[in-house]
Structures are given as structure tokens and as C-alpha cells.
Design a protein around this motif. Structure first.
Motif, short mmCIF file in Angstrom:
data_model
loop_
_atom_site.label_atom_id
_atom_site.label_comp_id
_atom_site.label_asym_id
_atom_site.label_seq_id
_atom_site.Cartn_x
_atom_site.Cartn_y
_atom_site.Cartn_z
N SER A 125 6.67 6.37 15.13
CA SER A 125 6.81 5.12 14.40
C SER A 125 6.35 5.26 12.96
CB SER A 125 6.01 4.00 15.08
OG SER A 125 6.44 3.79 16.41
N LEU A 126 6.96 4.45 12.10
CA LEU A 126 6.48 4.26 10.74
C LEU A 126 5.50 3.10 10.71
CD1 LEU A 126 9.89 4.48 8.82
CD2 LEU A 126 8.17 6.29 9.04
N ALA A 127 4.47 3.21 9.91
CA ALA A 127 3.49 2.14 9.77
C ALA A 127 3.30 1.83 8.29
CB ALA A 127 2.15 2.53 10.40
N GLY A 128 3.36 0.57 7.94
CA GLY A 128 3.13 0.16 6.57
C GLY A 128 1.65 -0.06 6.31
N PRO A 129 1.28 -0.37 5.09
CA PRO A 129 -0.12 -0.65 4.76
C PRO A 129 -0.54 -2.03 5.24
CG PRO A 129 1.25 -1.00 2.83
CD PRO A 129 2.16 -0.46 3.90
#
Length: 304
Positions: free
Chosen positions: A8-12
Motif C-alpha cells: 500500500s501507499l501511505a500519505g502523510p
């Protein structure tokens, strides 16, 4: 070596801003007003759900590129309210190469779920999260607040809408696009600089599509009884021939597509379709579950 474990990608972590504290509808304050929220048993006025959609844009642009802004769909079920000052992080599962749908979600800093959603590209990506949820709805019992509504009911007229940079979007959204851009969690020059945009025109941010679709909703004149306080429980925004542009005229047409009930709410699901200025070419649509709080309607308990 290959693994089946999805990545998965995770944002700030971001702190989204509350911009609806002055929202007014039906002659009273909304749930986004602190005093009204506390009166209804909430600790403070929540941030509007689609505000969180901005945090997904960098992640989904990484997955699908420019096509996301032209044919993307975000289909969300809201789980827990967020108040100003709380931090939120967005996540997106990385789909296999060539896939046109994936799972996305958002959490508070402490792991509390904010929303669950599906993200997809194009019209042939399979059922969205809300299409699945709506298909599973059971027929409601006797409705009181919504007793004059029925599935298939359409808005009273076509609604002509437009979002200009400094245009206040009215009582439901008492701020302008430029005011939102000063507070938005994920900014882009595409939202304000025509020269920077791949389409040669400034585009409306994804979260502000909700404002474009909903600010004129009173014109539909759906006979919902009141005063009563509502909130967004589920929301899906789909671009068909996007993006939608700042300073462009569009035509909206609304239809009630489902009615539902829970222990605390009566709900009506509205599909709003956006067309070009001539009302001929579909460009986007929104599916929105308006959940009306039963205990906010005077005399509800006595009437049932």
C-alpha cells in the motif's frame, strides 16, 4: 521472489480544516456547528467527509496518472467523524499492473478508521463499494421525515452551476474556491494556474466537486420534513469525461435512487448527474446518502 501480500501507499498525516461552521440549511445551523453538534451528542462539529478526498489524490495519481483526473471514481463509506485538530492519513492498496480498481481507506493518527472506500478508473472496473452497499439495502419501515419521498423522484428542475475562483458557494458552502485552496490538505498548481494544467485550464479539486454538486441542492425541492439535521453517510464521485473546470457552466439533474432506515437515521440516496452547459454530454456524477438524524426532528419519538 514474489509475494502475494498486497502493498500500500501511505500519505502523510494531515490536519484538515473545518470550513462549515457557518453552514446553514432549513433555517438552522448544521451538524458542523459546534453548538449544534454538542446538542446532538457529538463532541464538536465534524469536518465534512469529502474534505478527506483530497488526501487520496497524490496516491491515486501515482497509481493511474493523469487518467485518474479524467475518469477516476472514489466510492466512500464514512465511519468516524473527524474534528479540527485531529490528524488523518490516507492509504491506497497498490493494484496489480493493468488493474482498474483498488481499496483505499483513511485513519486518524491513533488508528481509528475514518472511512473505507473503493477507487476505480473508468466504467468497466466492476461494482464500487457503494453500488455493493446500496444493492444490499433492505426496504425501510414506516418513514416519517422522508415519508413524502419515493424512489425515482427527480429534482424539480435542471440546475445550472458554476465554480469561479472567488465565488462564495452559498449558505450550504459559505466559502470560495480560493478560500478552500488556502486551506486544502493537498494543493496543486492545476487548481489555479491554467498554464500549469495539462488541459490548459484550471481544474476543480476532487473534494470541491462535492461542493459543485451539492451547493444548489435546495433547487431540487425534495419534500424532506424539517427542521432536522443530516449528515453524509456514503458518497461516491465519478468522473466520466473529466476533469471539470473552474469557470465552466454545468447542468445538474437529480434522482432519488434508494430509501433506507437505521436505528438512528432515515436516509435517502440521490444520484446527481452533471452535464455540459447544453445539458447533452455527461461529464460526472455523484451518489450521496443523506442520513437524517431521527432525534433531531421534533416529536419523532412520540410519532412512532
Amino acid at each position: 521472489m514474489s509475494f502475494a501480500t498486497p502493498l500500500s501507499l501511505a500519505g502523510p498525516l494531515r490536519r484538515p480544516r473545518q470550513m462549515l461552521s457557518d453552514q446553514e440549511y432549513g433555517g438552522h445551523s448544521s451538524i458542523h456547528d459546534d453548538a449544534m453538534a454538542e446538542k446532538l451528542g457529538f463532541r464538536a462539529g465534524p469536518i465534512e467527509g469529502p474534505t478527506h478526498f483530497s488526501q487520496f489524490q497524490p496516491l491515486l495519481a501515482r497509481i493511474w496518472g493523469q487518467a485518474w483526473f479524467e475518469r477516476g471514481c472514489l466510492s466512500s463509506h464514512f465511519l468516524n467523524m473527524v474534528v479540527e485538530g485531529e490528524e488523518v492519513r490516507a492509504f491506497a492498496e497498490i493494484p496489480p499492473a493493468g488493474a482498474t480498481s483498488t481499496r483505499v481507506w483513511a485513519e486518524k493518527a491513533d488508528g481509528t478508521p475514518v472511512l473505507e472506500a473503493s477507487a476505480s478508473l473508468g466504467s468497466d472496473a466492476g461494482p464500487t463499494l457503494l453500488e455493493t452497499r446500496m444493492a444490499a439495502l433492505r426496504a425501510p419501515g414506516r418513514l416519517l421525515i422522508l415519508e413524502d419521498l419515493n424512489v425515482g423522484m427527480t429534482g424539480a428542475k435542471d440546475e445550472r452551476v458554476r465554480m469561479d475562483p472567488d465565488k462564495n458557494m452559498g449558505a450550504l458552502y459559505p466559502f470560495s474556491l480560493n478560500q478552500k485552496l488556502a486551506a486544502i490538505t493537498e494543493t496543486s498548481p492545476w487548481y489555479s494556474d491554467a498554464a500549469a494544467s495539462p488541459w490548459g485550464r484550471a481544474i476543480i479539486p476532487f473534494e470541491m466537486l462535492s461542493v459543485l454538486f451539492e451547493h444548489s441542492s435546495r433547487e431540487a425541492a425534495f419534500p424532506v420534513k424539517g427542521p432536522a439535521v443530516g449528515l453524509f453517510a456514503d458518497q461516491e464521485i465519478r468522473l466520466i469525461d473529466g476533469p471539470l473546470f473552474v469557470g465552466e457552466d454545468y447542468i445538474l439533474r437529480r434522482e432519488i435512487v434508494a430509501l433506507a432506515e437505521s436505528k438512528r437515521t432515515e436516509s435517502y440516496w440521490v444520484r446527481t448527474r452533471a452535464f455540459d452547459a447544453r445539458g447533452e454530454k455527461p461529464v460526472a456524477e455523484m451518489l450521496l446518502n443523506h442520513a437524517t438524524l431521527k432525534h433531531s426532528f421534533a416529536g419523532y419519538a412520540e410519532a412512532n
